[in-house]
Design a protein around this motif. Sequence first.
Motif, PDB file in Angstrom:
ATOM      1  N   SER A 106      -5.688 -14.265  40.797  1.00 15.20           N
ATOM      2  CA  SER A 106      -5.932 -13.814  42.164  1.00 15.20           C
ATOM      3  C   SER A 106      -6.911 -14.721  42.896  1.00 15.20           C
ATOM      4  O   SER A 106      -7.000 -14.686  44.123  1.00 15.20           O
ATOM      5  CB  SER A 106      -6.475 -12.386  42.154  1.00 15.20           C
ATOM      6  N   ALA A 116     -10.908  -9.950  34.974  1.00 21.53           N
ATOM      7  CA  ALA A 116     -10.787  -9.681  36.414  1.00 21.53           C
ATOM      8  C   ALA A 116      -9.618 -10.443  37.045  1.00 21.53           C
ATOM      9  O   ALA A 116      -9.452 -10.408  38.269  1.00 21.53           O
ATOM     10  CB  ALA A 116     -12.086 -10.064  37.119  1.00 21.53           C
ATOM     11  N   ASN A 117      -8.803 -11.115  36.206  1.00 26.42           N
ATOM     12  CA  ASN A 117      -7.633 -11.890  36.660  1.00 26.42           C
ATOM     13  C   ASN A 117      -8.034 -12.994  37.643  1.00 26.42           C
ATOM     14  O   ASN A 117      -7.391 -13.208  38.671  1.00 26.42           O
ATOM     15  CB  ASN A 117      -6.579 -10.975  37.292  1.00 26.42           C
ATOM     16  N   LEU A 157     -14.429  -6.834  47.416  1.00 25.91           N
ATOM     17  CA  LEU A 157     -13.415  -6.414  46.447  1.00 25.91           C
ATOM     18  C   LEU A 157     -13.462  -7.276  45.194  1.00 25.91           C
ATOM     19  O   LEU A 157     -13.360  -6.771  44.064  1.00 25.91           O
ATOM     20  CB  LEU A 157     -12.025  -6.488  47.085  1.00 25.91           C
ATOM     21  N   HIS A 158     -13.620  -8.585  45.366  1.00 31.41           N
ATOM     22  CA  HIS A 158     -13.759  -9.477  44.207  1.00 31.41           C
ATOM     23  C   HIS A 158     -14.971  -9.077  43.373  1.00 31.41           C
ATOM     24  O   HIS A 158     -14.894  -9.023  42.135  1.00 31.41           O
ATOM     25  CB  HIS A 158     -13.936 -10.931  44.667  1.00 31.41           C
ATOM     26  N   GLN A 186     -16.427  -6.194  43.129  1.00 33.76           N
ATOM     27  CA  GLN A 186     -16.173  -4.936  42.439  1.00 33.76           C
ATOM     28  C   GLN A 186     -15.311  -5.142  41.205  1.00 33.76           C
ATOM     29  O   GLN A 186     -15.544  -4.531  40.153  1.00 33.76           O
ATOM     30  CB  GLN A 186     -15.508  -3.944  43.389  1.00 33.76           C
ATOM     31  N   ARG A 187     -14.321  -6.028  41.303  1.00 33.62           N
ATOM     32  CA  ARG A 187     -13.468  -6.299  40.144  1.00 33.62           C
ATOM     33  C   ARG A 187     -14.250  -6.964  39.018  1.00 33.62           C
ATOM     34  O   ARG A 187     -14.049  -6.660  37.831  1.00 33.62           O
ATOM     35  CB  ARG A 187     -12.280  -7.165  40.562  1.00 33.62           C
ATOM     36  N   HIS A 219     -16.400  -4.236  37.466  1.00 33.73           N
ATOM     37  CA  HIS A 219     -15.598  -3.374  36.608  1.00 33.73           C
ATOM     38  C   HIS A 219     -15.298  -4.062  35.277  1.00 33.73           C
ATOM     39  O   HIS A 219     -15.293  -3.415  34.218  1.00 33.73           O
ATOM     40  CB  HIS A 219     -14.288  -2.996  37.309  1.00 33.73           C
ATOM     41  N   ALA A 220     -15.043  -5.366  35.326  1.00 36.71           N
ATOM     42  CA  ALA A 220     -14.782  -6.119  34.094  1.00 36.71           C
ATOM     43  C   ALA A 220     -16.012  -6.125  33.189  1.00 36.71           C
ATOM     44  O   ALA A 220     -15.901  -5.932  31.972  1.00 36.71           O
ATOM     45  CB  ALA A 220     -14.362  -7.549  34.442  1.00 36.71           C
TER      46      ALA A 220
END
Length: 246
Positions: A13, A51-52, A216-217, A219-220, A223-224
């Motif tokens: 992403s 996080a891709n 958003l990045h 947050q990802r 989360h990771a």
Amino acid sequence: MQSSATPATPPCSLHAKVGVVAGWPPLTSVNEAGIAQGLDIDIARLVFEHANMCIEFVRLPSAARSFAQLTKGVVDVVLMVSYTFKRKQWGYFSIPYRKERMRLFSLNQQSQPVLSLMSLLSGGATVGLSIGSYYGEEVKILARNDRFTGQFIGISTIQRRIELLNKQRVNFIIEDEIIGNYLSLRLSERPIYRWAYPIHDNDVHFLLRKEKFDELHRQRINHAITALKPHITSMVERYRQLKQPN
């Protein structure tokens, strides 16, 4: 007829450049083939893959120049960053991904415990520090005290700090516990001892360039880090097992 093909990996992403200061093994280093390696390198690979996001590592000349390279867009991520209000203006902080523990190292084995850093400085001790690194409020306040002018010595690399400690040009150096334990065994001509006094126990974060990452990045990535916390903790503990003389 069903296909036996393996499902394609989703495309990244985001592609980002991660800055690496090579002189901090076993946390960050670059081998002879130019490949980044170390604990914080492995953590970054793990987190950003989860996080891709695809990353490449870019070697930085020094810790002191890391933030300048971030603001210029040479790199998009700086590793092992302690939180300060000033640094917040340079990028977005991730949540903490591990703790660092800054400790004093010296040639002399401890006979009496250190009660405060001020007591060492009042006795005339000199302390070698990494240029551009943050060691907590105690060091920050004492370094600004005119009484101790010249007793904090900025030294660019840990290899040079250990060299000057061996030559008794400084009485102490302050290092991350993992780095100090590892390199004192490999670089020093004599045993180097770690003192128990906690100079600075501190969370470290990824610092993300604002022009590259949005909320958003971030947050990802957060989360990771949360999802991988048990794995990261296990990795850190393996590196803490690198012992030194006591």
